[in-house]
Write a protein that holds these residues in place. Structure first.
Motif, PDB file in Angstrom:
ATOM      1  N   PHE A   1     -49.235 -16.084  -7.244  1.00  0.00           N
ATOM      2  CA  PHE A   1     -50.216 -17.167  -7.318  1.00  0.00           C
ATOM      3  C   PHE A   1     -51.589 -16.626  -7.718  1.00  0.00           C
ATOM      4  O   PHE A   1     -52.262 -17.187  -8.587  1.00  0.00           O
ATOM      5  N   THR A   2     -52.011 -15.526  -7.100  1.00  0.00           N
ATOM      6  CA  THR A   2     -53.331 -14.965  -7.418  1.00  0.00           C
ATOM      7  C   THR A   2     -53.366 -14.404  -8.840  1.00  0.00           C
ATOM      8  O   THR A   2     -54.373 -14.542  -9.533  1.00  0.00           O
ATOM      9  N   PHE A   3     -52.265 -13.783  -9.269  1.00  0.00           N
ATOM     10  CA  PHE A   3     -52.221 -13.259 -10.634  1.00  0.00           C
ATOM     11  C   PHE A   3     -52.187 -14.395 -11.656  1.00  0.00           C
ATOM     12  O   PHE A   3     -52.735 -14.260 -12.755  1.00  0.00           O
ATOM     13  N   ALA A   4     -51.552 -15.509 -11.314  1.00  0.00           N
ATOM     14  CA  ALA A   4     -51.544 -16.667 -12.215  1.00  0.00           C
ATOM     15  C   ALA A   4     -52.962 -17.208 -12.392  1.00  0.00           C
ATOM     16  O   ALA A   4     -53.358 -17.569 -13.509  1.00  0.00           O
ATOM     17  N   ILE A   5     -53.728 -17.247 -11.304  1.00  0.00           N
ATOM     18  CA  ILE A   5     -55.126 -17.678 -11.399  1.00  0.00           C
ATOM     19  C   ILE A   5     -55.899 -16.718 -12.305  1.00  0.00           C
ATOM     20  O   ILE A   5     -56.659 -17.150 -13.179  1.00  0.00           O
ATOM     21  N   SER A   6     -55.671 -15.419 -12.111  1.00  0.00           N
ATOM     22  CA  SER A   6     -56.342 -14.426 -12.956  1.00  0.00           C
ATOM     23  C   SER A   6     -55.963 -14.613 -14.417  1.00  0.00           C
ATOM     24  O   SER A   6     -56.817 -14.492 -15.309  1.00  0.00           O
ATOM     25  N   ALA A   7     -54.699 -14.911 -14.676  1.00  0.00           N
ATOM     26  CA  ALA A   7     -54.242 -15.109 -16.056  1.00  0.00           C
ATOM     27  C   ALA A   7     -54.966 -16.291 -16.696  1.00  0.00           C
ATOM     28  O   ALA A   7     -55.387 -16.216 -17.858  1.00  0.00           O
ATOM     29  N   VAL A   8     -55.136 -17.364 -15.950  1.00  0.00           N
ATOM     30  CA  VAL A   8     -55.848 -18.531 -16.479  1.00  0.00           C
ATOM     31  C   VAL A   8     -57.290 -18.164 -16.816  1.00  0.00           C
ATOM     32  O   VAL A   8     -57.797 -18.510 -17.892  1.00  0.00           O
ATOM     33  N   VAL A   9     -57.941 -17.453 -15.909  1.00  0.00           N
ATOM     34  CA  VAL A   9     -59.330 -17.054 -16.150  1.00  0.00           C
ATOM     35  C   VAL A   9     -59.407 -16.118 -17.355  1.00  0.00           C
ATOM     36  O   VAL A   9     -60.309 -16.253 -18.195  1.00  0.00           O
ATOM     37  N   LEU A  10     -58.469 -15.209 -17.464  1.00  0.00           N
ATOM     38  CA  LEU A  10     -58.457 -14.291 -18.610  1.00  0.00           C
ATOM     39  C   LEU A  10     -58.246 -15.034 -19.924  1.00  0.00           C
ATOM     40  O   LEU A  10     -58.861 -14.709 -20.945  1.00  0.00           O
ATOM     41  N   ILE A  11     -57.379 -16.038 -19.905  1.00  0.00           N
ATOM     42  CA  ILE A  11     -57.153 -16.844 -21.112  1.00  0.00           C
ATOM     43  C   ILE A  11     -58.433 -17.591 -21.478  1.00  0.00           C
ATOM     44  O   ILE A  11     -58.830 -17.631 -22.651  1.00  0.00           O
ATOM     45  N   LEU A  12     -59.088 -18.177 -20.478  1.00  0.00           N
ATOM     46  CA  LEU A  12     -60.349 -18.882 -20.732  1.00  0.00           C
ATOM     47  C   LEU A  12     -61.398 -17.948 -21.332  1.00  0.00           C
ATOM     48  O   LEU A  12     -62.207 -18.366 -22.158  1.00  0.00           O
ATOM     49  N   ALA A  13     -61.365 -16.691 -20.903  1.00  0.00           N
ATOM     50  CA  ALA A  13     -62.330 -15.700 -21.404  1.00  0.00           C
ATOM     51  C   ALA A  13     -61.928 -15.133 -22.758  1.00  0.00           C
ATOM     52  O   ALA A  13     -62.691 -14.395 -23.368  1.00  0.00           O
ATOM     53  N   GLY A  14     -60.708 -15.447 -23.202  1.00  0.00           N
ATOM     54  CA  GLY A  14     -60.235 -14.927 -24.489  1.00  0.00           C
ATOM     55  C   GLY A  14     -59.828 -13.472 -24.443  1.00  0.00           C
ATOM     56  O   GLY A  14     -59.779 -12.799 -25.464  1.00  0.00           O
TER      57      GLY A  14
END
Length: 117
Positions: free
Chosen positions: A73-86
């Protein structure tokens, strides 16, 4: 096969633990990066605590399943933030960790089924 399972687990415990610790101690890079997406310092500390706790839970077979779920769950949140950051490079590694966590979850479920039958 058993060696690969242990290696997978060791890598995941290290990733979850180190990611959690960097957030708990408010490492400057994490504060700046996640701060751009609304993570305040207290939220970042709690987020890091969940990563660290999930990583610790991965160690014991009895808590491994829930630990893997928490870390995923925490890594999925990180993945979303990383995608948003490009940031596609780190995103790919985060998705690889999610696949590794999926393997742990599946293996743990299979082991629990064997024990209950």
């Amino acid at each position: 096969m058993r060696i690969l399972r242990k290696a997978n687990l060791i890598i995941l415990v290290f990733l979850a633990g180190s990611s959690g610790i960097t957030k708990i101690i408010l490492m400057q890079q994490d504060v700046e990066f996640f701060g751009k997406y609304g993570f305040t310092n207290p939220i970042l500390i709690v987020y890091g605590f969940f990563q660290l706790a999930g990583g610790i839970m991965l160690v014991a077979p009895k808590t491994r399943f829930f630990g893997a779920i928490i870390v995923a769950f925490t890594f999925a949140i990180s993945a979303v933030v990383l995608i948003l950051a490009g940031k596609m490079g780190p995103t790919i590694f985060t998705f690889m960790a999610l696949v590794m966590l999926g393997i742990v979850i599946k293996q743990t479920m299979n082991e629990q089924r064997k024990v209950s039958t």
